[in-house]
Every structure is written in C-alpha cells, then in structure tokens.
Design a protein around this motif. Structure first.
Motif, PDB file in Angstrom:
ATOM      1  N   ALA A  48      13.138  52.617   3.527  1.00 32.28           N
ATOM      2  CA  ALA A  48      13.858  51.661   2.677  1.00 32.28           C
ATOM      3  C   ALA A  48      12.959  51.159   1.552  1.00 32.28           C
ATOM      4  CB  ALA A  48      14.361  50.495   3.519  1.00 32.28           C
ATOM      5  N   GLU A  49      11.722  50.886   1.885  1.00 34.81           N
ATOM      6  CA  GLU A  49      10.814  50.415   0.832  1.00 34.81           C
ATOM      7  C   GLU A  49      10.606  51.504  -0.225  1.00 34.81           C
ATOM      8  OE1 GLU A  49       6.889  49.204   2.078  1.00 34.81           O
ATOM      9  OE2 GLU A  49       6.503  48.270   0.138  1.00 34.81           O
ATOM     10  N   GLN A  50      10.510  52.745   0.232  1.00 37.11           N
ATOM     11  CA  GLN A  50      10.247  53.842  -0.695  1.00 37.11           C
ATOM     12  C   GLN A  50      11.455  54.139  -1.600  1.00 37.11           C
ATOM     13  OE1 GLN A  50       7.157  55.325  -1.049  1.00 37.11           O
ATOM     14  NE2 GLN A  50       6.633  53.657   0.340  1.00 37.11           N
ATOM     15  N   VAL A  51      12.677  54.080  -1.076  1.00 32.49           N
ATOM     16  CA  VAL A  51      13.835  54.403  -1.933  1.00 32.49           C
ATOM     17  C   VAL A  51      14.137  53.245  -2.891  1.00 32.49           C
ATOM     18  CG1 VAL A  51      14.860  55.988  -0.257  1.00 32.49           C
ATOM     19  CG2 VAL A  51      15.666  53.629  -0.333  1.00 32.49           C
ATOM     20  N   GLY A  52      13.704  52.049  -2.530  1.00 28.95           N
ATOM     21  CA  GLY A  52      13.887  50.895  -3.423  1.00 28.95           C
ATOM     22  C   GLY A  52      15.318  50.391  -3.428  1.00 28.95           C
ATOM     23  N   GLN A  53      15.533  49.327  -4.233  1.00 32.30           N
ATOM     24  CA  GLN A  53      16.834  48.641  -4.160  1.00 32.30           C
ATOM     25  C   GLN A  53      17.985  49.441  -4.761  1.00 32.30           C
ATOM     26  OE1 GLN A  53      16.318  44.867  -5.964  1.00 32.30           O
ATOM     27  NE2 GLN A  53      15.287  45.680  -7.773  1.00 32.30           N
ATOM     28  N   THR A  54      17.680  50.527  -5.481  1.00 24.56           N
ATOM     29  CA  THR A  54      18.779  51.359  -5.997  1.00 24.56           C
ATOM     30  C   THR A  54      19.215  52.382  -4.948  1.00 24.56           C
ATOM     31  OG1 THR A  54      17.200  52.882  -6.975  1.00 24.56           O
ATOM     32  CG2 THR A  54      18.068  51.137  -8.427  1.00 24.56           C
ATOM     33  N   GLY A  55      18.470  52.452  -3.858  1.00 22.25           N
ATOM     34  CA  GLY A  55      18.823  53.371  -2.779  1.00 22.25           C
ATOM     35  C   GLY A  55      19.541  52.644  -1.664  1.00 22.25           C
ATOM     36  N   ARG A  56      19.733  53.362  -0.551  1.00 27.30           N
ATOM     37  CA  ARG A  56      20.428  52.767   0.590  1.00 27.30           C
ATOM     38  C   ARG A  56      19.938  53.490   1.842  1.00 27.30           C
ATOM     39  NH1 ARG A  56      25.399  54.070   2.561  1.00 27.30           N
ATOM     40  NH2 ARG A  56      25.706  55.525   0.849  1.00 27.30           N
ATOM     41  N   VAL A  57      19.599  52.720   2.875  1.00 28.96           N
ATOM     42  CA  VAL A  57      19.194  53.333   4.145  1.00 28.96           C
ATOM     43  C   VAL A  57      20.056  52.727   5.246  1.00 28.96           C
ATOM     44  CG1 VAL A  57      17.325  53.684   5.816  1.00 28.96           C
ATOM     45  CG2 VAL A  57      16.808  53.733   3.367  1.00 28.96           C
ATOM     46  N   LEU A  58      20.646  53.616   6.049  1.00 34.55           N
ATOM     47  CA  LEU A  58      21.415  53.161   7.209  1.00 34.55           C
ATOM     48  C   LEU A  58      20.726  53.704   8.461  1.00 34.55           C
ATOM     49  CD1 LEU A  58      23.890  51.916   8.611  1.00 34.55           C
ATOM     50  CD2 LEU A  58      25.118  54.043   8.181  1.00 34.55           C
ATOM     51  N   GLY A  59      20.262  52.812   9.323  1.00 36.02           N
ATOM     52  CA  GLY A  59      19.655  53.215  10.592  1.00 36.02           C
ATOM     53  C   GLY A  59      20.710  53.075  11.669  1.00 36.02           C
ATOM     54  N   ILE A  60      20.925  54.132  12.460  1.00 40.55           N
ATOM     55  CA  ILE A  60      21.911  54.016  13.550  1.00 40.55           C
ATOM     56  C   ILE A  60      21.255  54.293  14.898  1.00 40.55           C
ATOM     57  CG2 ILE A  60      23.929  54.548  12.106  1.00 40.55           C
ATOM     58  CD1 ILE A  60      23.948  57.352  13.496  1.00 40.55           C
ATOM     59  N   ASP A  61      21.676  53.526  15.887  1.00 43.43           N
ATOM     60  CA  ASP A  61      21.148  53.691  17.241  1.00 43.43           C
ATOM     61  C   ASP A  61      22.250  53.335  18.230  1.00 43.43           C
ATOM     62  OD1 ASP A  61      18.005  53.856  18.347  1.00 43.43           O
ATOM     63  OD2 ASP A  61      19.461  53.048  19.780  1.00 43.43           O
ATOM     64  N   LEU A  62      22.226  54.032  19.360  1.00 40.94           N
ATOM     65  CA  LEU A  62      23.244  53.806  20.389  1.00 40.94           C
ATOM     66  C   LEU A  62      23.017  52.489  21.129  1.00 40.94           C
ATOM     67  CD1 LEU A  62      25.648  55.285  21.704  1.00 40.94           C
ATOM     68  CD2 LEU A  62      24.050  56.311  23.314  1.00 40.94           C
ATOM     69  N   SER A  63      21.770  52.052  21.151  1.00 37.98           N
ATOM     70  CA  SER A  63      21.421  50.869  21.931  1.00 37.98           C
ATOM     71  C   SER A  63      21.573  49.591  21.101  1.00 37.98           C
ATOM     72  CB  SER A  63      19.972  51.018  22.439  1.00 37.98           C
ATOM     73  OG  SER A  63      19.387  49.766  22.602  1.00 37.98           O
ATOM     74  N   ALA A  64      22.460  48.707  21.585  1.00 41.22           N
ATOM     75  CA  ALA A  64      22.677  47.441  20.883  1.00 41.22           C
ATOM     76  C   ALA A  64      21.386  46.623  20.861  1.00 41.22           C
ATOM     77  CB  ALA A  64      23.788  46.664  21.567  1.00 41.22           C
ATOM     78  N   ALA A  65      20.595  46.747  21.920  1.00 41.33           N
ATOM     79  CA  ALA A  65      19.340  45.985  21.992  1.00 41.33           C
ATOM     80  C   ALA A  65      18.364  46.454  20.904  1.00 41.33           C
ATOM     81  CB  ALA A  65      18.715  46.150  23.368  1.00 41.33           C
ATOM     82  N   GLN A  66      18.311  47.773  20.689  1.00 45.06           N
ATOM     83  CA  GLN A  66      17.415  48.305  19.646  1.00 45.06           C
ATOM     84  C   GLN A  66      17.870  47.859  18.262  1.00 45.06           C
ATOM     85  OE1 GLN A  66      14.600  49.324  20.169  1.00 45.06           O
ATOM     86  NE2 GLN A  66      14.415  51.150  21.404  1.00 45.06           N
ATOM     87  N   VAL A  67      19.195  47.887  18.056  1.00 44.17           N
ATOM     88  CA  VAL A  67      19.727  47.472  16.755  1.00 44.17           C
ATOM     89  C   VAL A  67      19.402  45.988  16.521  1.00 44.17           C
ATOM     90  CG1 VAL A  67      21.875  47.095  15.449  1.00 44.17           C
ATOM     91  CG2 VAL A  67      21.521  49.243  16.694  1.00 44.17           C
ATOM     92  N   ALA A  68      19.567  45.176  17.569  1.00 48.55           N
ATOM     93  CA  ALA A  68      19.284  43.739  17.440  1.00 48.55           C
ATOM     94  C   ALA A  68      17.804  43.527  17.130  1.00 48.55           C
ATOM     95  CB  ALA A  68      19.664  43.022  18.731  1.00 48.55           C
ATOM     96  N   ARG A  69      16.959  44.323  17.773  1.00 43.88           N
ATOM     97  CA  ARG A  69      15.515  44.195  17.560  1.00 43.88           C
ATOM     98  C   ARG A  69      15.157  44.553  16.111  1.00 43.88           C
ATOM     99  NH1 ARG A  69      11.190  47.726  20.831  1.00 43.88           N
ATOM    100  NH2 ARG A  69       9.327  46.823  19.943  1.00 43.88           N
ATOM    101  N   ALA A  70      15.760  45.644  15.625  1.00 40.01           N
ATOM    102  CA  ALA A  70      15.494  46.077  14.241  1.00 40.01           C
ATOM    103  C   ALA A  70      15.965  45.004  13.256  1.00 40.01           C
ATOM    104  CB  ALA A  70      16.194  47.404  13.969  1.00 40.01           C
ATOM    105  N   ARG A  71      17.158  44.459  13.523  1.00 40.98           N
ATOM    106  CA  ARG A  71      17.696  43.427  12.602  1.00 40.98           C
ATOM    107  C   ARG A  71      16.817  42.184  12.616  1.00 40.98           C
ATOM    108  NH1 ARG A  71      24.024  43.884  14.321  1.00 40.98           N
ATOM    109  NH2 ARG A  71      24.570  45.714  13.072  1.00 40.98           N
TER     110      ARG A  71
END
Ligand code: SAM
Length: 264
Positions: A48-71
């Motif tokens: 995300a840092e490398q693509v900058g604000q004109t880019g977009r990164v979507l991280g997907i994971d099956l585990s709600a706990a992992q997603v919560a941790r990332a957020r």
C-alpha cells in the motif's frame, strides 16, 4: 523515499517469504492489488505504501480475527488499503479486476482444488496483470520428515508411516506450480525457489517452536491415532536433532502474467 511500512525484521518466516515475493513483483505507483491470505498485513502494508494514494490495495483473509488484527494495526493510516473477510478460493463473480494479485504463504491453503483456485484468481487479474504467490514447496523440512519416519520405523508404526508419507506427497512442488500457471496460459512464467534455514534447538524449544508448532508439527500429530504415542515419538525426535540440522524450507515463488489482447 523513507519506507514507513517495511516488512517486519523480527519475523523469521513471513518476512523472508515476502522478500522473495517482492523480488519478483513488478510494482508501480497507482497499481490496484489484491493481496490474498493477507493475515495481519504482510506484505499488504508495504504494498500500500509503495502504490501510494492513487493506487488501491485490498487484503483478504478467511479469518475474522486476522482481519481485525490487520485493521487494528492500520488504524486511520493508508486509507487506500482495506482488509476484508473473504475466502480466496471462491471470489464473488462480480468482484473487481486488479493489476496485481499477490499471496504470501498462500498456496498451501488452496487445498484440495489448487489448480481451480489459481484459475479463479486469474479471472480477477486485468489483462497484462501479474500474479505472484509464495509457499513452502515440496522439499521443505525433508530432514525433519526423514527423522520422524526413522523414529516411527524403529517402533514399527506402519500406519503412521504411511500417513506421514501421504502427507509429504500431498504437498505441492515448484514444478506443479509451474504446471498450473502454464495450463492457465499465463505468460513469462517464472518459478523460483530460495532456501531458508530455520534455527532449532533440542527438547521443549523444538517441540514448542512457534513456527513448527503452528502447522508442521501439528500435521505430524495427525498421523497418529494415539496422541500419547505421538508425544513419545516427537519427544524422542526432539532429543536427537543431529540429522535434522540444518532444517531447510524452500521459499517457492510462482509468477506469471495474464495475456494482453493485441491492439489492432
Ligand atoms: C501463513 S498465513 C500468511 C499471512 C500473511 N500473508 C503473511 O505472510 O504473514 C496464511 C493466512 O491465510 C489465511 N487463509 C487460510 N485459508 C484462507 C482462505 N480460504 N481464504 C483467505 N484466507 C485464508 C489464514 O487465515 C492466514 O491468515
């Protein structure tokens, strides 16, 4: 440019795999990236840092706990990066298309229909886009499997040995990965393997090694009907690791490009 979101230096598993992935990924400012099996954000934050604000990164994971941790790590930062709870093996058909699809330590979770999962991912890659995945390929920790098998053989554990053999054989190889990418018709396919030594010490430290316990040793336990027998065998292995060292993982990178339609 100062990197504010480097790969974590103290991580001795995800980071070395992500370094191998980045070595093959063609990144550009403004890119849209789908990062599958994103966990707590390796390498999504870096991307995300490398693509900058004109880019977009979507991280997907099956585990709600992992997603919560990332957020939680993200907070209000890098607003063009999002984490969602989604199954990478079954992306919704209406899902958007991306310039890049990355997946660090992802392929082992494509079981049982690995080829079909890769095919499904490529459907969400824009023409001219790149797919880069990593996983520990066949050959990873072979010295450990040989040692466990030896200990099983000494005790005459035939069923357990057959199960261990099946477990080892079921893991995908680098060449199998090449087969998937070529069969899908990706171009400029590159398959690379980089060895990584995992440092181990005998006894409890080995038995409760956070990396080995979080997957590999639990898989060995499943070769046994009797958990007590599993403990006995693994205790014996843990006390004699001479033939196991050096313990080597193969960091396998699969990279390929989706065909760009010819402009007339
Ligand atoms: C070994 S971790 C890798 C995480 C991160 N990419 C890293 O390098 O640290 C694998 C991740 O895949 C996720 N996962 C497993 N099956 C999945 C699936 N079907 N769809 C999406 N994520 C999945 C797990 O929850 C876990 O967070």
């Amino acid at each position: 440019m100062t990197v504010r979101w480097p790969l974590p230096k103290q991580d001795y598993w995800s980071t070395p795999f992500a370094e191998a992935l980045l070595q093959h990924l063609d990144l550009f400012s403004g890119a849209t990236i789908l990062d599958i099996a994103s966990g707590h954000g390796i390498p999504a934050f870096y991307l995300a840092e490398q693509v900058g604000q004109t880019g977009r990164v979507l991280g997907i994971d099956l585990s709600a706990a992992q997603v919560a941790r990332a957020r939680a790590i993200q907070g209000e930062q890098l607003p063009w990066l999002r984490f969602e709870c989604l199954d990478m093996r079954a992306l919704p058909p209406e899902f958007t298309m991306f310039d890049r699809i990355t997946g660090n330590l992802s392929v082992m979770f494509f079981r049982p229909y690995r080829f079909e999962v890769v095919q499904g991912l490529v459907e969400h890659l824009k023409p001219g886009g790149q797919l880069v995945l990593t996983f520990p390929s066949l050959g990873t920790f072979d010295s450990l499997w040989r040692r466990v098998d030896q200990e099983m053989a000494v005790r005459g554990l035939l069923t357990e040995r057959r199960r261990l053999e099946a477990y080892i054989a079921e893991r995908p190889s680098a060449e199998e990965g090449r087969g998937w990418l070529e069969r899908i018709g990706l171009e400029r396919v590159v398959i690379a393997e980089y060895p990584l030594e995992v440092v181990i010490s005998p006894g409890r430290e080995f038995l409760y090694h956070p990396l080995l316990r979080g997957g590999f040793l639990d898989d060995v336990d499943e070769c046994f009907e009797d958990p007590h027998l599993a403990d006995l065998v693994m205790a014996a292995v843990s006390e004699d690791l001479t033939s196991v060292q050096p313990l080597i993982a193969q960091r396998c990178v699969l990279s390929g490009w989706k065909t760009q339609p010819v402009k007339i």
